[in-house]
Design a protein around this motif. Structure first.
Motif: not given
Ligand code: SOE
Length: 382
Positions: A6-7, A96, A156, A158, A160, A184-185, A188, A224, A266, A328
Motif C-alpha cells: 500500500f505505501m 513510519k 486515530y 479505524q 477494519w 501503526d496509527i 501518527h 490493508i 480513517n 489523502y
Molecule cells: C493502516 O492502519 C494505515 O494504512 C496506516 O498504516 C497508515 O500509516 C495510515 O496512514 C492509514 O492507515
C-alpha cells in the motif's frame, strides 16, 4: 524504492506527481522498485511507472546511479535497509514507524547522524504533517493564535478489524509490525501532537487491549486487510491503545488508537486547546480546519470552518485554482517535495530519525506502562 505494498503505491504516485506539480530543484527519475517476488514486483513496476524491477535490495543500494532509497517495507526490515543505504551514501526516506524496537531505532538514528556529517539526508514518513490543514494549524499555533496550549486530545480510529474473520495480515504480527494500533496509527497521533505543539511527550500512562485474539492466517496479500483461509493463528499485537501523555510544558494530552471503532474509517481527530482559542481537525474531512477565537466578541463565539484550499495555505501553490479540494495522496507528494528541496539545499528534512527515535521511545513507554497496570512511565530519552 524497496517494497511495493500500500505505501509503495502512495509513494510511487508521489514520486511521479511531485515533479509535475512543484518546481523541484532536482529532477526525479523513478529508477528501480524492489521486492522479493519477481512477478509481483514486475507488475508493480509496470503499474506505477518505475524503469526497472529488482529482487535484491542490497544490489540496488550498492548502485552508483541511485541517489535516494525510499523504504516502504514492514517495520521489521527498516533498520537493516536504512543503515545499509545510509552507509552507501544514499539519502533515505523511511516509512513510519522508524523501526519495531527502540534498540533498532537507536542504531538507525546513530547511522543517520553519522551520514549527516557526509551530507547524506534522512527523513521519516509521517506524512500527515504535510496535509495542508495540519501544516497550517502548526503555523497558527506557533504564531500564538490560540495562546498558550492547555490541553490536547488526539484519536486515530479505524474499523477494519471489527470483522473477526479479517485475516492475520502482517500488521497484526509483532515480529513484522512491532506493535498494533499503537505503532501503526497511534504513532501518527503522537507525532502530530508533537508537531502541532512543538513539544515532546515526556511521560505516559496507558492500556493496550487485543480484542480478537485469533484470526484466519492470510493466504493472499490484498489492500490493508488481505485474504484469509481456514487455519487460525494468534494475533500478537494490540487492537486498541488508550493512553495519556504529559508534554514538556506539563500539559496533558489524551491519545486513542483503535481499529475497532465501528463506523470510523480513517478518523484522525486532533484538538489543541489554548488560552486564546483552539484548533480542531479530522482526517475524514481533511480540507477543513476548525478554528476557535476566544477573543472574538461574545456574539461571534464558536468554531469557524476554515477551508484550507486557498492561495497562501501551505503547499497549495502547485495545485488547483482556489477552493478545489485535495485528498489523502497529496501529503505524500508534499513529502517528496520537502525531501528533494532539503537534499538540494543541504538541509535536514523533518522529521528526521532522531525524532523517529523519540517517537519509538514514546510507544515503548506506553507498552511498559500497560505491562505495569498503567503506571506512569518516563519516556527514556538520552
Ligand atoms: C493502516 O492502519 C494505515 O494504512 C496506516 O498504516 C497508515 O500509516 C495510515 O496512514 C492509514 O492507515
Amino acid at each position: 524504492m524497496i517494497g511495493y505494498g500500500f505505501m509503495g503505491a502512495t509513494h510511487s504516485q508521489a514520486w511521479r506527481t511531485a515533479p509535475r506539480v512543484f518546481d523541484l530543484p532536482r529532477g526525479v527519475e523513478m529508477a528501480v522498485i524492489v521486492g522479493r517476488d519477481a512477478e509481483a514486483v514486475e507488475a508493480a513496476r509496470a503499474k506505477w511507472g518505475w524503469a526497472e524491477a529488482a529482487t535484491d535490495w542490497r544490489e540496488v543500494v550498492a548502485r552508483d546511479d541511485i541517489d535516494v532509497i525510499d523504504i516502504v517495507t514492514p517495520g521489521s526490515s527498516h533498520a537493516e535497509i536504512a543503515i545499509a543505504a545510509l552507509e552507501a551514501g544514499k539519502h533515505v526516506l523511511c516509512e513510519k514507524p522508524l523501526a519495531n524496537t527502540v534498540a533498532e531505532a537507536e542504531v538507525m538514528a546513530a547511522a543517520a547522524r553519522a551520514a549527516r556529517e557526509r551530507g547524506v539526508r534522512s527523513m521519516l514518513g509521517f506524512t500527515y504533517r504535510r496535509v495542508p490543514a495540519l501544516t497550517h494549524a502548526r503555523d497558527l499555533i506557533a504564531a500564538g493564535r490560540i495562546g498558550t496550549v492547555q490541553q490536547v486530545r488526539a484519536a486515530y480510529r479505524q474499523d477494519w478489524l471489527v470483522d473477526p474473520k479479517a485475516p492475520l495480515s502482517w500488521r497484526l504480527q509483532k515480529d513484522l509490525a512491532g506493535s498494533g494500533a499503537l505503532g501503526d496509527i497511534g504513532g501518527h497521533a503522537v507525532d502530530l501532537v508533537q508537531f502541532l505543539t512543538g513539544q515532546r511527550v515526556t511521560r505516559v500512562t496507558g492500556v493496550l487491549e487485543t480484542i480478537v485474539r485469533q484470526r484466519p492466517v492470510e493466504t493472499e496479500r490484498s489492500g490493508i486487510a488481505g485474504v484469509g483461509g481456514d487455519e487460525l493463528g494468534d494475533v500478537t499485537v494490540d487492537d486498541l491503545a488508550i493512553f495519556t501523555g504529559r508534554l514538556d510544558s506539563g500539559v496533558l494530552a489524551s491519545f486513542e488508537a483503535t481499529r475497532f471503532a465501528t463506523g470510523r474509517k480513517n478518523e484522525l481527530r486532533v484538538e489543541v486547546s489554548g488560552t486564546e482559542g483552539a484548533i480542531a481537525f479530522d482526517l475524514e474531512d481533511l480540507n477543513v480546519l476548525w478554528l476557535y477565537d476566544r477573543t472574538a466578541p461574545a456574539t461571534e463565539q464558536g468554531f469557524a470552518r476554515v477551508i484550507v484550499t486557498e492561495p497562501g495555505h501551505p503547499y497549495l501553490e502547485g495545485w488547483w485554482p482556489a477552493g478545489h479540494m485535495l485528498g489523502y495522496e497529496h501529503g505524500f507528494s508534499h513529502q517528496v517535495k520537502d525531501l528533494v528541496d532539503a537534499i538540494a539545499a543541504g538541509s535536514d528534512p523533518e522529521p528526521g530519525f532522531d525524532e523517529g527515535l523519540h517517537g519509538q521511545r514514546v510507544l515503548d513507554a506506553v507498552e511498559r506502562s500497560a505491562a505495569r497496570d498503567a503506571a506512569w512511565t518516563a519516556v527514556d530519552d538520552d
